[in-house]
Design a protein around this motif. Structure first.
Motif, PDB file in Angstrom:
ATOM      1  N   ASP A 183      14.335  -1.882  22.304  1.00 31.14           N
ATOM      2  CA  ASP A 183      13.336  -2.866  22.723  1.00 31.14           C
ATOM      3  C   ASP A 183      13.959  -4.232  22.975  1.00 31.14           C
ATOM      4  O   ASP A 183      15.118  -4.499  22.640  1.00 31.14           O
ATOM      5  CB  ASP A 183      12.249  -2.995  21.642  1.00 31.14           C
ATOM      6  CG  ASP A 183      11.441  -1.730  21.491  1.00 31.14           C
ATOM      7  OD1 ASP A 183      11.315  -0.985  22.489  1.00 31.14           O
ATOM      8  OD2 ASP A 183      10.956  -1.472  20.368  1.00 31.14           O
ATOM      9  N   PHE A 184      13.145  -5.115  23.573  1.00 32.95           N
ATOM     10  CA  PHE A 184      13.555  -6.496  23.794  1.00 32.95           C
ATOM     11  C   PHE A 184      13.589  -7.232  22.450  1.00 32.95           C
ATOM     12  O   PHE A 184      12.712  -7.054  21.604  1.00 32.95           O
ATOM     13  CB  PHE A 184      12.562  -7.159  24.754  1.00 32.95           C
ATOM     14  CG  PHE A 184      12.813  -8.619  25.006  1.00 32.95           C
ATOM     15  CD1 PHE A 184      13.640  -9.009  26.039  1.00 32.95           C
ATOM     16  CD2 PHE A 184      12.233  -9.598  24.204  1.00 32.95           C
ATOM     17  CE1 PHE A 184      13.884 -10.356  26.285  1.00 32.95           C
ATOM     18  CE2 PHE A 184      12.473 -10.938  24.440  1.00 32.95           C
ATOM     19  CZ  PHE A 184      13.297 -11.320  25.481  1.00 32.95           C
ATOM     20  N   LEU A 191      14.794  -4.185  28.281  1.00 32.57           N
ATOM     21  CA  LEU A 191      14.209  -2.969  27.704  1.00 32.57           C
ATOM     22  C   LEU A 191      15.042  -1.797  28.182  1.00 32.57           C
ATOM     23  O   LEU A 191      15.204  -1.586  29.389  1.00 32.57           O
ATOM     24  CB  LEU A 191      12.755  -2.805  28.159  1.00 32.57           C
ATOM     25  CG  LEU A 191      12.025  -1.551  27.676  1.00 32.57           C
ATOM     26  CD1 LEU A 191      11.755  -1.624  26.179  1.00 32.57           C
ATOM     27  CD2 LEU A 191      10.705  -1.371  28.438  1.00 32.57           C
ATOM     28  N   ASP A 245      10.084 -10.459  27.458  1.00 34.57           N
ATOM     29  CA  ASP A 245       9.872  -9.042  27.125  1.00 34.57           C
ATOM     30  C   ASP A 245       9.186  -8.335  28.301  1.00 34.57           C
ATOM     31  O   ASP A 245       8.064  -8.685  28.679  1.00 34.57           O
ATOM     32  CB  ASP A 245       9.002  -8.934  25.868  1.00 34.57           C
ATOM     33  CG  ASP A 245       8.887  -7.498  25.364  1.00 34.57           C
ATOM     34  OD1 ASP A 245       9.379  -6.578  26.043  1.00 34.57           O
ATOM     35  OD2 ASP A 245       8.298  -7.319  24.274  1.00 34.57           O
TER      36      ASP A 245
END
Length: 331
Positions: free
Chosen positions: A210-211, A228, A317
């Motif tokens: 994940d970010f 991502l 994100d």
């Protein structure tokens, strides 16, 4: 038997002579008495004849009146039957009208709910709404006793249907205006979805990193992961996340093969570690267009796509924008 009249001094003698040896009978009548009797008999005959004619006329009139009465009774009964049928038909139509008014009211409530949901849409998580409330009820059996409505219930039902229709008609213009404006807003929203990176860029939805902050897989240090990572197979298609223009393609030791897109919304999207790029610098692309193939080039531990979104020069994100696809989104 023989009759003989003998005028003697204005008298008449009537002889009755039986056959055989029987004695003869004589009757003497005055002329005045005989005339009186004749007049009386004639009068009686005339009266009887008159009574007969009058009685016959009365019988004919009575028969005619009876026929007219029977016809009137039939017509009256037919009228009553027709009125009962009309009343039943009107009652049925009234019930149907009442149900339709309720159905219209329900539909208006549903439209208002949809309109409210559309207005409340926020972020880029995609459109979502519960459509089960809009589906028709499933078919099923019905039954019960046949209990006629009372007059008061019929009047109440008519008043209720009238009130419902009046309320519905009052709401329609305002609701129509709201829905028209909502359609305009929805079209604008859809256009924004086209120029923002909301389209999931791979066929796989398996995220591997994940970010945000993470332990670097190469040096074991705490670092910032500015994208991502989406795992997949080498050669999987890579899609443009939004309408835009290819501003850069190439290769670097960190990114591997990569493609950079600039979008009219002011954002950028970057696709790294590609097996190869299928887009050239300067190309105009549409959301969902094929721009490359997933690979394992550059600073990578395995086949995956590093998808990065830049806003005002800063990495954000991607999940703030992306709409995770369902089974039918690629069809």
């Amino acid at each position: 038997m023989k009759f003989r009249f003998k005028p003697t001094n204005k008298r008449f003698t009537i002889l009755i002579v039986p056959e055989g040896t029987r004695p003869v009978f004589r009757f003497k009548l005055k002329l005045s008495l005989l005339l009186t009797s004749a007049v009386a008999v004639g009068t009686m005959v005339v009266l009887l004849l008159v009574l007969f004619i009058v009685n016959r006329n009365h019988s004919d009139r009575i028969a005619s009146l009876q026929a007219e009465l029977s016809l009137s009774n039939d017509q009256l009964q037919s009228t009553i039957d027709n009125k009962e049928q009309n009343v039943d038909k009107l009652l049925s139509e009234l019930l149907e009208l009442s149900e339709k008014s309720k159905d219209i009211e329900n539909k208006i409530n549903e439209l208002e709910k949809i309109e409210s949901e559309l207005k409340s849409l926020g972020g880029m998580s995609g459109l979502s709404s519960d459509l089960t409330a809009l589906l028709p009820l499933s078919d099923g059996g019905i039954g019960g006793e046949d209990i006629p409505l009372t007059e008061d219930e019929i009047v109440s039902l008519a008043a209720e249907a009238k009130d419902n229709l009046s309320a519905t008609l009052d709401k329609m213009p305002n609701l129509q205006a709201k829905l028209d404006q909502t359609k305009v807003n929805l079209q604008k929203y859809k256009q924004w979805l086209k120029i923002l990176p909301t389209y999931w860029p791979t066929t796989s939805v398996r995220t591997t990193s994940d970010f945000g902050k993470r332990i670097d897989p190469f040096n074991g240090k705490m670092t910032l992961h500015n994208g991502l990572d989406i795992g997949g197979d080498v050669g999987d298609p890579i899609y443009a996340a939004a309408d835009g223009k290819v501003t850069d393609t190439g290769y670097s030791p960190a990114r591997g093969n990569y493609v950079t897109l600039s979008h009219p919304s002011g954002t950028e999207s970057i696709y790294m570690h590609l097996k190869r790029s299928l887009a050239n610098k300067g190309d105009a692309v549409k959301q969902g267009d094929l721009i490359g193939e997933l690979g394992n080039t550059g600073r990578s531990t395995g086949p995956h796509l590093h998808f990065q979104v830049m806003k005002n020069g800063t990495a954000v994100d991607p999940l703030l924008y992306l709409k995770i696809p369902g089974e039918d989104d690629r069809n």
